[in-house]
Design a protein around this motif. Structure first.
Motif, mmCIF file in Angstrom:
data_model
loop_
_atom_site.group_PDB
_atom_site.id
_atom_site.type_symbol
_atom_site.label_atom_id
_atom_site.label_comp_id
_atom_site.label_asym_id
_atom_site.label_seq_id
_atom_site.Cartn_x
_atom_site.Cartn_y
_atom_site.Cartn_z
ATOM 1 N N GLY A 1 0.790 -1.218 0.000
ATOM 2 C CA GLY A 1 0.000 0.000 0.000
ATOM 3 C C GLY A 1 0.823 1.268 0.000
ATOM 4 N N LEU A 2 2.114 1.174 0.276
ATOM 5 C CA LEU A 2 2.997 2.339 0.225
ATOM 6 C C LEU A 2 3.567 2.533 -1.174
ATOM 7 N N ILE A 3 4.062 1.464 -1.773
ATOM 8 C CA ILE A 3 4.787 1.561 -3.040
ATOM 9 C C ILE A 3 3.870 1.796 -4.231
ATOM 10 N N ILE A 4 2.857 0.962 -4.371
ATOM 11 C CA ILE A 4 2.067 0.928 -5.601
ATOM 12 C C ILE A 4 1.354 2.244 -5.915
ATOM 13 N N PRO A 5 0.727 2.940 -4.939
ATOM 14 C CA PRO A 5 0.083 4.215 -5.295
ATOM 15 C C PRO A 5 1.043 5.234 -5.885
ATOM 16 N N HIS A 6 2.265 5.284 -5.391
ATOM 17 C CA HIS A 6 3.254 6.222 -5.941
ATOM 18 C C HIS A 6 3.599 5.869 -7.384
ATOM 19 N N ILE A 7 3.817 4.604 -7.635
ATOM 20 C CA ILE A 7 4.125 4.167 -9.002
ATOM 21 C C ILE A 7 2.945 4.465 -9.924
ATOM 22 N N THR A 8 1.741 4.241 -9.434
ATOM 23 C CA THR A 8 0.540 4.490 -10.247
ATOM 24 C C THR A 8 0.409 5.958 -10.590
ATOM 25 N N ARG A 9 0.603 6.845 -9.610
ATOM 26 C CA ARG A 9 0.505 8.282 -9.887
ATOM 27 C C ARG A 9 1.573 8.726 -10.869
ATOM 28 N N PHE A 10 2.756 8.153 -10.755
ATOM 29 C CA PHE A 10 3.841 8.491 -11.685
ATOM 30 C C PHE A 10 3.484 8.098 -13.114
ATOM 31 N N ALA B 1 -4.115 1.150 -9.641
ATOM 32 C CA ALA B 1 -3.387 0.700 -8.450
ATOM 33 C C ALA B 1 -3.769 -0.737 -8.114
ATOM 34 N N ALA B 2 -5.058 -1.061 -8.240
ATOM 35 C CA ALA B 2 -5.498 -2.440 -7.996
ATOM 36 C C ALA B 2 -4.813 -3.406 -8.958
ATOM 37 N N MET B 3 -4.726 -3.027 -10.222
ATOM 38 C CA MET B 3 -4.092 -3.882 -11.225
ATOM 39 C C MET B 3 -2.610 -4.090 -10.938
ATOM 40 N N LEU B 4 -1.906 -2.993 -10.646
ATOM 41 C CA LEU B 4 -0.470 -3.094 -10.380
ATOM 42 C C LEU B 4 -0.195 -3.811 -9.056
ATOM 43 N N GLY B 5 -1.009 -3.522 -8.037
ATOM 44 C CA GLY B 5 -0.817 -4.165 -6.746
ATOM 45 C C GLY B 5 -0.996 -5.663 -6.818
ATOM 46 N N ALA B 6 -1.977 -6.107 -7.602
ATOM 47 C CA ALA B 6 -2.216 -7.541 -7.767
ATOM 48 C C ALA B 6 -1.002 -8.226 -8.380
ATOM 49 N N LEU B 7 -0.452 -7.633 -9.434
ATOM 50 C CA LEU B 7 0.715 -8.228 -10.080
ATOM 51 C C LEU B 7 1.951 -8.147 -9.181
ATOM 52 N N PHE B 8 2.099 -7.018 -8.476
ATOM 53 C CA PHE B 8 3.285 -6.837 -7.626
ATOM 54 C C PHE B 8 3.367 -7.908 -6.542
ATOM 55 N N LEU B 9 2.282 -8.104 -5.795
ATOM 56 C CA LEU B 9 2.333 -9.089 -4.708
ATOM 57 C C LEU B 9 2.434 -10.508 -5.263
ATOM 58 N N SER B 10 1.805 -10.763 -6.401
ATOM 59 C CA SER B 10 1.896 -12.094 -7.008
ATOM 60 C C SER B 10 3.343 -12.418 -7.389
ATOM 61 N N TRP B 11 4.047 -11.436 -7.932
ATOM 62 C CA TRP B 11 5.445 -11.680 -8.304
ATOM 63 C C TRP B 11 6.358 -11.730 -7.083
#
Length: 335
Positions: free
Chosen positions: A263-272, A285-295
């Motif tokens: 919840g800290l990393i992904i919103p920043h990456i999404t806004r960027f 953010a939901a899309m990126l967060g899902a892939l991030f934790l899965s990897w």
């Protein structure tokens, strides 16, 4: 111009779908032992309860893949909401005491009501996440300068540590440490498929609420005075946003325990990547967060193969440097 933007979004969504399918397939295939693709297909469409590999896929690997995917999405959306409504670039469920409140409530639940149902466990986790957030933000309002990002982060860490310490002390005293160790240290390989199924209605409410509030969160991210000038009821919007955060964080902790830094990393990456409009930030953010934790989950299986590395170690490898980078570059000022 509008068609170009639409085409770009269509490409992004198509790419995300392909990556999601590939990620889930890899998550089911790899672990302590590698499972053949043919066996995976048969386990899903021609299930044989006598086949051990089919049982592993149905009861462990597939729920783990889906659970990691959902939890990553939930925590990323929670972090985006928290950062947007408070204009605090360090806000996230794991830092602001929300996750620790859930673990505390689950600990009390296990002590007072051993053998509690899965639905009751989720309910207590939801109440605990709301309690954790209320304590942190309530205390911050009583302190001079309590709303600054660094002060809130420090306060959240202190209260989270305090709640965690009480939880572990109670668990040790009442001899339930082994029963609740799962929620102290996230273990995605031990997720209960029943909890995942029961969490879906709550997830729909939490995500739906976040999407409905997205436009208002964009206004809040510009400042409370601006939001008030636009005719927004700041108190109501913040209350509903925190309700969404409590729901999404609570079910995440109930399913897999405390997972930090998503919840800290992904919103920043999404806004960027896509800008400051929360009508886009929330879904992306939901899309990126899902892939991030899965990897991260996939990586955790290979760091010390064939043994499992705790998922918290992997997320910390990304999260701690990112956290320090934010403090160094952004200081203690609000966004």
């Amino acid at each position: 111009m509008r068609s170009t933007v639409g085409d770009r979004q269509a490409v992004i969504i198509a790419l995300w779908i392909v990556l999601t399918i590939a990620t889930i397939i890899l998550s089911v295939r790899y672990g302590t032992e590698t499972i053949r693709y043919r066996t995976m297909w048969d386990a899903l469409f021609h299930f044989d309860p006598e086949n051990m590999e089919h049982l592993i896929i149905q009861t462990s690997r597939f729920p783990r893949a889906i659970g990691a995917f959902l939890i990553g999405a939930f925590l990323a959306v929670s972090g985006a909401l928290m950062q947007g409504m408070t204009r605090n670039y360090l806000a996230s469920p794991s830092i602001m005491g929300v996750s620790d409140g859930s673990v505390f409530a689950i600990t009390l639940c296990m002590i007072l009501m051993p053998g509690v149902s899965s639905m009751a466990l989720i309910s207590y986790s939801l109440m605990g996440s709301a309690l954790g957030a209320a304590i942190v933000y309530g205390t911050a309002r009583l302190l001079p300068g309590g709303s600054s990002p660094l002060t809130l982060a420090i306060l959240g860490t202190i209260i989270g540590t305090f709640l965690g310490g009480i939880s572990q002390a109670l668990a040790t005293y009442y001899q339930v440490s082994q029963n609740i160790s799962f929620w102290y240290n996230a273990r995605l390989h031990q997720m209960d498929p029943t909890l995942i199924k029961l969490s879906i209605p709550f997830a729909i409410v939490g995500i739906g609420l976040a999407i409905v509030l997205a436009r208002s969160i964009t206004g809040l991210s510009l400042g409370e005075e601006t939001a008030t000038g636009l005719g927004m009821n700041v108190v109501v919007i913040k209350g509903l946003a925190m309700l969404s955060v409590a729901i999404l964080t609570g079910i995440s902790v109930a399913i897999a325990g405390k997972v930090a830094f998503v919840g800290l990393i992904i919103p920043h990456i999404t806004r960027f990547l896509i800008g400051q409009d929360y009508r886009k930030i929330i879904p992306y953010a939901a899309m990126l967060g899902a892939l991030f934790l899965s990897w991260c989950d996939l990586i955790s299986r290979f760091i010390n193969h064939p043994f499992e590395t705790p998922i918290g170690v992997v997320t910390a490898l990304f999260g701690v440097p990112f956290f320090l980078y934010l403090i160094k570059t952004r200081g203690g000022e609000k966004e």
